[in-house]
Design an enzyme around this catalytic site. Sequence first.
Site, PDB file in Angstrom:
ATOM      1  N   THR A 211       1.894  45.199-116.069  1.00 15.47           N
ATOM      2  CA  THR A 211       1.830  44.430-114.939  1.00 15.47           C
ATOM      3  C   THR A 211       0.414  44.882-114.013  1.00 15.47           C
ATOM      4  OG1 THR A 211       2.705  43.920-112.649  1.00 15.47           O
ATOM      5  CG2 THR A 211       2.687  46.351-113.301  1.00 15.47           C
TER       6      THR A 211
ATOM      7  N   GLU B  97       2.526  53.184-107.568  1.00 17.09           N
ATOM      8  CA  GLU B  97       3.543  52.809-106.441  1.00 17.09           C
ATOM      9  C   GLU B  97       4.111  54.093-105.964  1.00 17.09           C
ATOM     10  OE1 GLU B  97       4.427  48.157-106.444  1.00 17.09           O
ATOM     11  OE2 GLU B  97       5.845  49.563-107.318  1.00 17.09           O
TER      12      GLU B  97
ATOM     13  N   ASN C 165       9.893  49.575-103.803  1.00 22.49           N
ATOM     14  CA  ASN C 165      10.307  48.572-104.567  1.00 22.49           C
ATOM     15  C   ASN C 165      11.727  48.275-104.093  1.00 22.49           C
ATOM     16  OD1 ASN C 165       8.719  47.964-107.021  1.00 22.49           O
ATOM     17  ND2 ASN C 165       8.619  50.186-106.782  1.00 22.49           N
TER      18      ASN C 165
ATOM     19  N   THR D 115      10.811  42.041 -98.999  1.00 23.76           N
ATOM     20  CA  THR D 115      10.484  42.080 -97.542  1.00 23.76           C
ATOM     21  C   THR D 115       9.811  42.714 -96.605  1.00 23.76           C
ATOM     22  OG1 THR D 115      12.538  43.459 -97.743  1.00 23.76           O
ATOM     23  CG2 THR D 115      13.165  41.406 -97.652  1.00 23.76           C
TER      24      THR D 115
END
Length: 413
Positions: free
Chosen positions: A200, A286, A408, A413
């Site tokens: 990714t 992350e 995640n 949202t």
Amino acid sequence: MGQGNHTQPFAIVPDGSIITPQGFTAGGLHCGLKKTTRHDLGAIVCEVPAVAAGVYTTNIFQAAPLTVSRESIAVEGKLRALLVNSGNANACTGKQGEEDAYRMRDAFAAQIGVPQHHVAVASTGVIGELLKMEKVLSGIDALPARLNANEGGADDFCQAILTTDLVKKTACVAVQVDGQTVHIAGAAKGSGMIHPNMATMLGFVTTDANIGSEALQQLLREVTDVTFNMITVDGDTSTNDMLVAMASGLAAHNELTASHPDYAAFAAGMRYVCEVLAQAIARDGEGATKLIEVQVKGAESDTSAQAIVKTVIGSSLVKSAVFGADANWGRIIAAVGRAGQKVNPETVDIRLGDIVTLKDSAPVAFDEEAALVYLKGDTVVIHIDLHLGTGEATGWGCDLTYDYVRINAAYRT
């Protein structure tokens, strides 16, 4: 190949960027794909047709931009531009997604006055949502005016490719070829859904070297195998990964081939740029607080060493132990043992930095307090010696934190 290596055949350019090589401009802007006002559309443009090469994700589900970019490069192995959006991956979007990727390519080609196949496109962001094409096309109309050859243009591009990344990722070196200064620069994004085999991330490399398409493609594949394919954040391979290199050829030297006396120096520079970017992606995983580097030596082969490295840095238990500063070498040896590679269970050594925890597969008493202090640092290096052969490999990952789950759990949202 760290910055402390004074024998490296290239010079690091600390203030260099993706547009330092001759012939390149870049820029970025906010077109409205992101909910924030961060840039979400950017481009790199070369003033001449640049020799191009690319490597792509191994995920079976490949996003529409990869199809389009592969097709563009295949026509004659050259590109004039790379167009990139963030905020939407344009992946798993069916025929409409593919048509939208072609529309992006063709619209930007028209804006800068080049053949359609001289433009590659890349996208990153949420999977399964159609692009808001009216916003994208409006941004494409405005983008050429934002392209420039100063650092502002490079910074705008780097911002435009980010998703959950916290920092921009760039690197640049200078190398001598036939007595001429040649620059190699790179920019990348990636922080989650990162796993070896082109996963990714988006990466872009520019150079003003004079090199043929076959030689550039071969070098890019070789370099990718020992850099971008040796990082993992979470074991998930993205649908959108792409690494594209563009060589303007504007440096005045003889064409680089594997037999050129300065080819090895150029290849080392390319590897360094990609390694710095790969490490930056792993460090910016992350929620990450630490970079984990795993070095394996004494394996049966380099391929075997790579498999063991990937298993260790991909282990959720190892990553969690590093986050908690727990010197639990048992999790490391367990990962080594399940990597599916030849290992002598009586000859394995493990070190955490300089702290020996295992010798000949037997526990070694060590200072737990010193290990705690070491593991609380922002970089943790795990050394594994199998004492079997000459195979070796290095890879990079990050710790697994509470914030990874938080980020995640609410990605859409």
